[in-house]
Design a protein around this motif. Structure first.
Motif, mmCIF file in Angstrom:
data_model
loop_
_atom_site.group_PDB
_atom_site.id
_atom_site.type_symbol
_atom_site.label_atom_id
_atom_site.label_comp_id
_atom_site.label_asym_id
_atom_site.label_seq_id
_atom_site.Cartn_x
_atom_site.Cartn_y
_atom_site.Cartn_z
ATOM 1 N N ARG A 93 0.836 -1.065 -0.151
ATOM 2 C CA ARG A 93 0.106 0.069 0.019
ATOM 3 C C ARG A 93 0.888 1.318 -0.092
ATOM 4 N NH1 ARG A 93 -5.115 -0.999 3.749
ATOM 5 N NH2 ARG A 93 -6.165 -2.652 2.540
ATOM 6 N N VAL A 94 1.306 1.448 -0.828
ATOM 7 C CA VAL A 94 2.124 2.690 -1.478
ATOM 8 C C VAL A 94 1.657 3.670 -2.091
ATOM 9 C CG1 VAL A 94 4.654 3.488 -2.151
ATOM 10 C CG2 VAL A 94 4.316 1.024 -1.067
ATOM 11 N N ARG A 95 1.684 4.950 -1.774
ATOM 12 C CA ARG A 95 1.126 5.978 -2.487
ATOM 13 C C ARG A 95 1.951 6.061 -3.879
ATOM 14 N NH1 ARG A 95 1.375 11.953 -1.042
ATOM 15 N NH2 ARG A 95 3.250 11.381 -0.959
ATOM 16 N N LEU A 96 1.507 6.423 -4.866
ATOM 17 C CA LEU A 96 2.073 6.426 -6.323
ATOM 18 C C LEU A 96 3.130 7.480 -6.232
ATOM 19 C CD1 LEU A 96 2.052 4.961 -9.039
ATOM 20 C CD2 LEU A 96 0.251 6.726 -9.827
ATOM 21 N N VAL A 126 5.217 -2.646 -3.933
ATOM 22 C CA VAL A 126 6.473 -2.126 -4.543
ATOM 23 C C VAL A 126 7.581 -3.324 -4.045
ATOM 24 C CG1 VAL A 126 8.093 -0.479 -4.615
ATOM 25 C CG2 VAL A 126 5.703 0.224 -4.511
ATOM 26 N N ILE A 127 8.447 -3.726 -5.132
ATOM 27 C CA ILE A 127 9.420 -4.662 -5.090
ATOM 28 C C ILE A 127 10.656 -3.927 -5.184
ATOM 29 C CG2 ILE A 127 10.618 -6.853 -5.594
ATOM 30 C CD1 ILE A 127 7.494 -7.711 -6.628
ATOM 31 N N CYS A 128 11.624 -3.797 -4.216
ATOM 32 C CA CYS A 128 12.855 -3.071 -4.515
ATOM 33 C C CYS A 128 14.105 -4.139 -3.973
ATOM 34 C CB CYS A 128 12.854 -2.027 -3.171
ATOM 35 S SG CYS A 128 11.589 -0.696 -3.486
ATOM 36 N N ASP A 129 15.302 -3.968 -4.559
ATOM 37 C CA ASP A 129 16.452 -4.530 -4.404
ATOM 38 C C ASP A 129 16.995 -3.995 -3.019
ATOM 39 O OD1 ASP A 129 17.576 -2.464 -5.030
ATOM 40 O OD2 ASP A 129 18.449 -3.368 -6.925
ATOM 41 N N ARG A 130 17.909 -4.720 -2.580
ATOM 42 C CA ARG A 130 18.477 -4.416 -1.206
ATOM 43 C C ARG A 130 18.906 -2.861 -1.345
ATOM 44 N NH1 ARG A 130 17.225 -7.777 2.629
ATOM 45 N NH2 ARG A 130 17.395 -9.882 1.797
ATOM 46 N N ASP A 131 19.315 -2.299 -2.449
ATOM 47 C CA ASP A 131 19.773 -0.875 -2.718
ATOM 48 C C ASP A 131 18.715 0.267 -2.487
ATOM 49 O OD1 ASP A 131 22.353 -1.676 -2.649
ATOM 50 O OD2 ASP A 131 22.437 -1.878 -4.660
ATOM 51 N N VAL A 135 12.139 -2.188 -8.305
ATOM 52 C CA VAL A 135 12.138 -3.552 -9.560
ATOM 53 C C VAL A 135 10.849 -3.408 -10.256
ATOM 54 C CG1 VAL A 135 12.770 -5.917 -9.752
ATOM 55 C CG2 VAL A 135 13.918 -4.509 -8.061
ATOM 56 N N ALA A 136 9.723 -3.308 -9.631
ATOM 57 C CA ALA A 136 8.456 -3.825 -10.083
ATOM 58 C C ALA A 136 7.362 -3.255 -9.196
ATOM 59 C CB ALA A 136 8.102 -5.021 -10.307
ATOM 60 N N ILE A 137 6.207 -3.195 -9.883
ATOM 61 C CA ILE A 137 5.071 -2.829 -9.015
ATOM 62 C C ILE A 137 4.131 -3.672 -9.105
ATOM 63 C CG2 ILE A 137 3.242 -1.131 -8.789
ATOM 64 C CD1 ILE A 137 5.509 1.164 -9.463
ATOM 65 N N VAL A 138 3.373 -4.242 -8.208
ATOM 66 C CA VAL A 138 2.319 -5.373 -8.417
ATOM 67 C C VAL A 138 1.071 -4.867 -7.595
ATOM 68 C CG1 VAL A 138 1.834 -7.526 -7.802
ATOM 69 C CG2 VAL A 138 4.303 -6.923 -8.261
ATOM 70 N N GLN A 166 8.417 3.927 -17.452
ATOM 71 C CA GLN A 166 9.140 2.575 -17.786
ATOM 72 C C GLN A 166 9.365 1.552 -16.552
ATOM 73 O OE1 GLN A 166 12.224 3.944 -19.939
ATOM 74 N NE2 GLN A 166 11.101 4.512 -21.805
ATOM 75 N N VAL A 167 8.510 1.191 -15.721
ATOM 76 C CA VAL A 167 8.477 0.448 -14.556
ATOM 77 C C VAL A 167 7.830 -0.686 -14.936
ATOM 78 C CG1 VAL A 167 6.599 1.397 -13.043
ATOM 79 C CG2 VAL A 167 8.412 0.355 -12.039
ATOM 80 N N LYS A 168 8.354 -1.759 -14.468
ATOM 81 C CA LYS A 168 7.257 -3.080 -14.678
ATOM 82 C C LYS A 168 6.192 -3.101 -13.467
ATOM 83 C CE LYS A 168 11.027 -6.095 -16.312
ATOM 84 N NZ LYS A 168 11.398 -7.289 -16.378
#
Length: 195
Positions: A93-96, A126-131, A135-138, A166-168
């Motif tokens: 549940r993240v704001r756009l 929102v999926i993020c890598d360790r940094d 990476v993607a939004i679901v 241009q985000v997945k």
């Protein structure tokens, strides 16, 4: 001379309406708010809206804790994402507006209009890598859910904004969840299993 009389009558009527409104407001105000002497009265008049917001937040029982942060179907999707992406961070549940920003260029009202498109919209996960790179939004969607036309329009705007950035963007449907490998391949590509 007739127009002068009409104008005079309009001014007197307007004054009477204003006085009646002020008298009604004074009658409806609580007894403590009517006193105009003392430091609290000065503070109430000078601090304005912030003071009113703070005082209303102190009312006991005004706010309640939600029974669940995520709905049952959102919880299932969250667990799927955590299992499919163990080396990634998953936020729900993240704001756009926390994910996207308006590019440099538009100024003034054009920039404000672009920001307002995303300000009050949310994404499911929102999926993020360790940094902490996104990476993607679901989003979790119910396929048979009847959607209000306004909500459909907002969803289209959200999808176009994410496409422009241009985000997945992936929608999963809780009754028909993909397998871990399919989801990883869809988001990370064919080399997703090697990561």
């Amino acid at each position: 001379m007739t127009s002068g009389l009409v104008f005079g009558f309009a001014v007197v009527t307007l004054a009477a309406v204003i006085v009646a409104g002020l008298m009604r407001r004074n009658r409806e105000a609580p007894a403590g708010a009517r006193s105009l002497d003392g430091p609290t009265a000065v503070a109430q008049w000078t601090e304005g809206e912030t003071t009113r917001l703070l005082s209303s937040a102190e009312v006991p029982g005004l706010y309640l804790l939600r029974p669940r942060f995520l709905s049952k179907s959102e919880s299932v999707v969250f667990l799927l994402l955590k299992a499919a992406f163990p080396r990634h961070e998953v936020f729900a549940r993240v704001r756009l507006a926390d994910v996207l920003q308006v590019k440099i260029g538009p100024q003034g009202m054009e920039r404000l209009r672009a920001f307002r498109k995303i300000a009050n919209q949310h994404v499911g996960f929102v999926i993020c890598d360790r940094d902490m790179t996104i990476v993607a939004i679901v989003d979790a969607k119910e396929p048979d859910q009847v959607i209000d036309p306004r909500d459909q329009k907002l969803e289209t705007i959200k999808q176009r904004c994410l496409q422009a950035a241009q985000v997945k963007y992936v929608c999963v449907y809780p009754p028909q969840l993909p397998r871990y490998r399919e989801l990883r391949e869809q988001i990370l590509g064919p080399a997703g299993d090697l990561v």
